[in-house]
Design an enzyme around this catalytic site. Structure first.
Site, short mmCIF file in Angstrom:
data_model
loop_
_atom_site.label_atom_id
_atom_site.label_comp_id
_atom_site.label_asym_id
_atom_site.label_seq_id
_atom_site.Cartn_x
_atom_site.Cartn_y
_atom_site.Cartn_z
N HIS A 127 6.70 0.16 11.50
CA HIS A 127 6.59 -0.56 9.95
C HIS A 127 8.31 -1.40 10.25
CE1 HIS A 127 5.79 -1.93 6.21
NE2 HIS A 127 7.24 -1.35 5.34
N CYS A 167 4.35 -6.89 7.96
CA CYS A 167 5.31 -6.86 7.84
C CYS A 167 6.33 -6.71 8.48
CB CYS A 167 5.77 -5.40 7.96
SG CYS A 167 5.51 -4.07 9.72
#
Length: 1364
Positions: A485, A182
């Site tokens: 994330h 990510c």
């Protein structure tokens, strides 16, 4: 992914919302339009009055398809006709069952066209009624099933997998997260949304003849950007880009910092772009300049240097501060805030020639066009020694005015000069730790550089509006310092709209959503505020200078350079090809295919056939796949339905050669509940039709005279057939007489069933899809005796229990020549014997050679094995042939065991060992002398011959061990039988099955009770050994035996049978079971069977004395109290019950001298208890094992070398390990042992005073905490321990010192602690943290070691040949 109805109940028609009592129809719909979506289920619970047209609308709404572009058909019938799309019939009228019953439907293509994807925007608006302001749930890290590193703070909007194949309604394309990439996706989307970077990348042209496109980073970025701009997909892969970085698949599972990636990627691009127009692109866009200066406050002299930067790191919370900076502007001000160097930190001024007070700081000279700010949210907590994340609130403006932070004049002092001074580069410099020097073009200090007047004037005259920066990218991190994330919020310069780029999801967001990434909470900014704040906050900010003359727009597709237009066309064609391939995949049946190849035996593959291909075409494909061309004609092959698990042929497809495979297999499915078998026949044979409902029976014919079991013959029968009819069927297939036929069904292991009731059906007897039966039809009287006493039962019993083991024999060792003879491969000229046994050579050699010759000359019959596929092993030698052990005699009447010869052999082997004179020099055999002396003293426990009854029998042709005449005296001193309980109904005793591991009880079990009586019934167990063939040769065939043995044999009996092959008695070798990865564990329980072993398990035989009853293996560790690693392994040894500690030391010291080169005196060593790493009770010389000291298998003990003779004489004494703490030097002294006569605190203090010289009234002590050596930081020991507890004895709270080995710290109460400066304390803290981490103390978790982030310009990392 199973899709369930949302809470909004959007599928209930409005007109009947209040009809609570109306029955409802539960519809479960499977989307079979694509192999990717075939596992999806849509669930709708609709009122029974809902019309079919309304059902179609609701399914379209739920699945995200355009209504009218798909069909619905019943899923549990062969009728594939779709339900009427426009019908107004209700569900109940159309055959749907209400009342909670499940109605299975399939969502299908319409006219062969894939369903059209509906736009998500209309779907979400209609169903949830959300306006733009409530779409925050689309922003954060969406929950991705099975993807690590994701936060669950946000819920994912429901979407069908099909919708991923289409572009988002925003018009932007997402990036697929490979696993933990990510951070990469966020940076790539930001670069893509930067017009200047994207346009420059498009203007660069790739020269294929000069570089491999796979490893070219700029080319793969260019391809990715083209796809992001032109693809019709919802999300695209980044694997080609990461492959160009030189990364393998493991890198996808590594979490990295996005700012670190940014710097490494820019560096790689600069390297790749050398000698091109883009060579200076990164510097032109992202590089700024600043001045690092030190100014003397007395004379005004200034030393400075110019540095470049690619990003500005902004501190969230200053070191040691309780409050964080509230805004980016505040942090920028702190960044350029100078500090004063005074006191001990004074600066040496070159002009004043002395140390003076000075001012040190940073000044911005030039800001880049694209300004990158890194918010330093990751920090290190020196209190807990952990990485932490600071979640404090820090605001940032949409437009940032940088004019207050620019150095508009170069300080007005005329004394300003440039010089080099080491002091200007360390103390207080933010630059050395924080700035991006990796990319600086000024690698050294710029001496004598004056800023030219043009640049200076330009800075002074630059209008304020030209220093206004516009925010366009916020890279957000959600999670903690351990993992999380990343996603990006990016403003499009095309329309000014903000978007959330969260991996494959792209959605519109508002300015309010950006403000939510400030972090923190609504309360005050106190010290602990970040602990309770949101973990989702901005981490990197990218601003663009507002300058109309430089601000670029994105290149439109029509304005692309020619090479990009060609690339667009190439990618478009590739995408179309992929779409066509996906369509083919969607219509391809994939099913397991098996084939009994005439040459290669059973083969397995996967048949992939289009649903419209006919059975004939599929058979031809399978024929080629299984490489049958030239082996079997095509017309001698056919495909049949097959159940591989039960080896069952379900049905054949006669007359259906032109039927499409989609119909034959029941449609295109992701998996099938059955397989296909490509069956072959000889040209003169005819295929037998297989009808549904038949059962398959493998018939093995048993010959009682030769005691062989033939390969199976396949017969198909019906469950409603009687036994009589079944016998007739077998008689036709085998040619045996049905009248005298006995049929035995093996339903499962341990269950043989004689089928003797003529009118009973196969179903009643327990037949299933696939069955195995044994048939015998001889004229012998064996059928007249009860089945469990019959020869047939015995033969089948042996067949079911015999296993094949590979046994590796030990190497010949010079130290054991006198104690053993070698088993040689069958056919060798002679056996090799030791020189020390010349007087006995002839007799022993003759016996061994005679027995091996008999083994060689016996007729070996080829029969069927019992463990794997019967047809596969038809050529293998039977485990049950009439063949003797080398220790047996045979005659024409099959009398196997002649006791006299075996006894003679056994006695001669022992005589050979006894005649060697002296002990073995083999390190593993160092107890030989002791064992012989034990035998002489203890004749009732150890005997040197095997009782004649062990091998005397004339009952069965395969008997080796018969114990029905009484207890056996084994050579290892144990009364034991080579028997186990029967596996059939005849013997109902439960049998004990355990796994042999190194943790088992070390030989203390016996098969006999205290009176010497057998614990199990006499049983005849099979044993046959032969040399390994070359085919078995994973091991050297010269040293390997193949042993066929009844797995109910005990380990003791198994070892006895191996004696002639190993060449020594069973007490002189050990058996090790080989597990996966060649791990070996010793099998030590003599009374346990081999029931846990299976075919082709491996066993290693090692020379060395095996354990006797009452003996235990012991691991000996050396205790080194003053070494960094106080616990060091020395040797494995054996202690026996009844042995004294001194006797064990006498046995141990020669072993230590030989194996560890430790020459120790018996009066200068002690043994003591070991509990984990803690030293415990000191064992005194007169202590007896199992009486005074409890002992167990694989016991561990400490050996401690003493500086003086042992002072511990009594169990009433107490040995305490003491250590002095000196606060004035911040150091701990070495351990010293103190022997106490009682548990008195006063005596302890007196002893401590005596060894340290501290006056008794000033002496304080504290008990150490944790595992030995009770390490503690010298910064904490003075306050953290419980000093001078108010107790008079040691064995009460809070001390609880009741055993030897306790650690006690002591100090002088009058000694003042050392005064440390802040820097000294920090330095000492780091040293102590490093020391304690190495010793494993005060570490509450072991963090995952992060892999360094690297981009390889040569295509990948170089492999270290030394690495595994």
């Amino acid at each position: 992914m199973e899709m369930v109805p949302s809470e909004e109940n959007q599928f209930v028609p409005k007109e009947i919302q209040n009809a609570a009592e109306e029955p409802r129809a539960l519809c479960i719909i499977q989307d079979i339009t694509s192999a990717k979506t075939v596992n999806e289920r849509l669930t709708l619970n609709l009122p029974a009055s809902t019309t079919l047209s309304k059902l179609y609308e609701d399914v379209a709404h739920k699945a995200g398809y355009v209504n009218g572009t798909f069909g619905l058909a019943w899923g549990n019938t062969q009728d594939m006709a779709p339900l009427d799309h426009s019908s107004e019939m209700s569900l109940s009228e159309s055959g749907f069952e209400p009342g909670g019953k499940r109605n299975f439907l399939q969502l299908t293509d319409k006219d062969g066209e894939q369903p059209q994807i509906a736009s998500d925007e209309s779907g979400t608006a209609d169903s949830s009624g959300l306006d733009d302001s409530s779409q925050e749930r689309f922003i954060g890290p969406l929950l991705r099933d099975g993807t690590p590193g994701c936060s669950g703070d946000y819920s994912s909007p429901s979407y069908s997998y099909s919708s991923i194949l289409s572009k988002s309604e925003t018009g932007y394309v997402g990036l697929v997260n490979q696993a933990m990439t990510c951070y990469l996706n966020s940076l790539l989307q930001t670069l893509f949304m930067t017009p200047e970077f994207r346009n420059a990348l498009y203007n660069w042209e790739f020269e294929e003849q000069e570089e491999d496109p796979v490893t070219s980073i700029p080319y793969q970025l260019q391809r990715l950007f083209v796809l992001l701009q032109t693809s019709k997909k919802r999300a695209i892969e980044t694997t080609d880009v990461t492959r160009s970085f030189g990364w393998d698949s493991s890198e996808a599972w590594q979490q990295h910092d996005v700012q670190e990636l940014c710097r490494v990627m820019f560096d790689a691009l600069e390297q790749k772009w050398k000698q091109t127009e883009q060579a200076d692109l990164i510097n032109q866009l992202y590089q700024g300049k600043l001045k690092d200066y030190v100014r003397c406050l007395e004379c005004g002299y200034e030393s400075w240097r110019i540095d470049t930067y690619l990003d500005i790191p902004l501190v969230i919370r200053p070191f040691g501060a309780s409050q964080a900076y509230g805004s980016v502007e505040e942090a920028l001000q702190a960044f350029i805030q100078p500090e004063t160097l005074d006191g001990p930190n004074q600066y040496f001024c070159e002009r004043c020639k002395k140390k003076c007070d000075a001012r040190k700081g940073l000044r911005f000279l030039h800001f880049p066009y694209l300004l990158t700010l890194q918010l330093k949210r990751f920090d290190f907590d020196y209190t807990t020694m952990h990485r932490i994340k600071l979640n404090d609130r820090m605001t940032f403006p949409e437009e940032l005015d940088m004019s207050p932070f620019i150095d508009v004049e170069d300080e007005k002092s005329p004394q300003t000069e440039s010089c080099t001074d080491s002091g200007a580069e360390n103390e207080g410099s933010c630059h050395s730790d924080q700035m991006s020097n990796d990319f600086s073009t000024d690698d050294c200090v710029d001496e004598g550089i004056c800023l030219d007047s043009t640049n200076s004037t330009e800075r002074v005259l630059k209008p304020k509006s030209l220093l206004t920066f516009e925010l366009f990218s916020v890279m957000v991190h959600s999670g903690s310092a351990a993992g999380g994330h990343y996603y990006a919020c990016i403003k499009s310069f095309s329309d000014g709209q903000w978007y959330s780029f969260n991996d494959q999801h792209v959605s519109k967001i508002t300015q309010d959503d950006i403000r939510k990434t400030y972090g923190g909470s609504s309360g005050s900014r106190g010290y602990y505020s970040s602990a309770f704040a949101s973990s989702t906050n901005a981490y990197m900010l990218i601003y663009r200078l507002k300058d109309p003359s430089r601000n670029a727009k994105f290149l439109a597709v029509e304005d692309f350079p020619d090479h990009i237009k060609r690339l667009v066309q190439k990618e478009k064609e590739s995408e179309e090809q992929e779409k066509r391939q996906r369509e083919i995949e969607r219509n391809t049946c994939k099913i397991k295919l098996f084939c009994m190849h005439p040459v290669k035996m059973m083969m397995e593959s996967k048949l992939e056939v289009h649903k419209d291909k006919t059975l004939r075409e599929a058979t031809e494909m399978a024929y080629k796949m299984m490489e049958l061309e030239g082996v079997v004609p095509l017309d001698c092959c056919r495909l049949v339905k097959y159940d591989e698990f039960h080896e069952y042929l379900e049905r054949s497809y006669e007359g259906e050669e032109d039927t499409p495979m989609g119909l034959l297999l029941g449609g295109v499915k992701s998996s099938y509940m059955f397989d296909l078998l490509l069956e072959t026949r000889r040209p003169d044979q005819v295929f037998q039709p297989y009808k549904p409902g038949e059962v398959m029976v493998k018939v093995h014919v048993v010959n009682l005279k030769s005691e062989t079991i033939a390969s199976p013959v396949s017969v198909r029968a019906y469950l409603n057939q009687t036994i009589t009819e079944f016998k007739q069927l077998i008689a036709q297939a085998t040619g045996l007489s049905a009248e005298t036929m006995r049929v035995v069904l093996e339903r499962c292991y341990n269950d043989l069933r004689l089928l003797y009731v003529p009118n009973k059906t196969l179903k009643a007897e327990g037949f299933f899809r696939s069955n195995k039966v044994f048939v015998e039809s001889s004229e012998l009287t064996d059928h007249q005796v009860p089945f469990t006493d019959s020869l047939l039962w015995k033969l089948l019993d042996r067949h079911g229990n015999t296993i094949r083991l590979l046994v590796l024999l030990p190497e010949q060792s010079p130290g054991t020549l006198a104690n053993r003879t070698l088993f040689q491969k069958v056919g060798s000229d002679s056996d090799v014997l030791s020189e020390g046994t010349k007087s006995n050579r002839k007799s022993v050699e003759a016996i061994l050679e005679e027995s091996t010759e008999k083994l060689k000359n016996l007729s070996l019959q080829q029969q069927q094995g019992s463990s794997t596929s019967d047809s596969q092993k038809s050529s293998d030698a039977s485990d049950f042939e009439h063949i003797e052990s080398p220790t047996q005699e045979a005659d024409s009447n099959s009398s196997l065991c002649v006791a006299a010869d075996n006894r003679e052999l056994e006695n001669r082997i022992r005589a050979t060992s006894a005649g060697s004179g002296g002990a073995s020099s083999d390190p593993e055999n160092h107890f030989a002398c002791e064992e012989r002396s034990d035998s002489e003293v203890n004749n009732d426990r150890s005997t040197s011959s095997v009782d004649s009854d062990i091998l005397s029998s004339s009952h069965s042709s395969d008997t080796l061990c018969n114990a029905d005449s009484g207890p056996i005296q084994l050579a290892n001193g144990l009364d034991s039988h080579s028997i186990t309980s029967s596996r059939r109904s005849k013997a109902h005793e439960g049998k004990k099955e355990t796994w042999d591991t190194a943790e088992e009880d070390s030989g203390t079990d016996s098969e006999y009770d205290d009176n010497g009586k057998s614990k199990a019934e006499a049983q005849y167990l099979y044993f046959r050994a032969e040399p390994c063939s070359q085919d078995d040769a994973s091991w050297d065939s010269q040293k390997c035996l193949v042993v066929h043995v009844d797995k109910r044999i005990t380990l003791a009996a198994f070892k006895l049978n191996l004696e002639p092959y190993v060449g020594v008695t069973s007490t002189q070798f050990k058996v090790f079971r080989v597990y996966a990865n060649n791990q070996e564990f010793e099998s030590v329980r003599l009374n346990e069977t081999l029931s846990s072993f299976s075919d082709d398990n491996k066993i290693t035989i090692r020379l060395g004395r095996a354990l006797k009853k009452g003996e235990y293996r012991v691991k000996v560790y050396q205790l080194l109290v003053n070494e960094p690693e106080p616990c060091k392994f020395l040797v494995d040894t054996v202690f026996a019950k009844g042995m004294t500690v001194r006797q064990s030391k006498e046995e141990l010291l020669p072993q230590l001298k030989e194996q560890c080169k430790l020459d120790l005196s018996i009066d200068r060593v002690r043994l003591r208890k070991k509990t984990w790493k803690n030293p415990g009770t000191v064992f005194l010389d007169y202590h007896v094992y199992e009486e005074d000291i409890s002992i167990s298998s694989n016991w561990e003990v400490f050996l401690e070398v003493l500086d003086e003779p042992e002072k511990m004489k009594s169990m009433s004494q107490l040995a305490v390990l003491t250590r002095r703490w000196s606060p004035s030097t911040m150091k701990l002294g070495p351990f010293q042992e103190v022997i106490l006569e009682s548990s008195s605190v006063e005596e302890l203090k007196e002893k401590l005073s005596e060894i340290s010289g501290i006056p008794l009234e000033n002496l304080e002590f504290a008990k150490g905490r944790g595992t030995f050596p009770c390490d503690i930081s010298v910064l904490e020991i003075h306050q953290d321990l419980d000093w001078n507890p108010k107790v008079s004895t040691l064995n009460v709270w809070p001390l609880y010192i009741c055993d030897d080995g306790a650690v006690v710290f002591y100090r002088d109460s009058t000694e003042e602690p050392l005064e440390l400066s802040e820097d000294e304390r920090n330095e000492l803290m780091k040293k102590e943290s490093s020391r304690l981490l190495k010793t494993g103390h005060r570490v509450s978790y072991s963090p995952r070691k992060e892999k360094a982030l690297k981009i390889y310009l040569d295509g990948g990392p170089a492999k270290d040949p030394g690495q595994d």
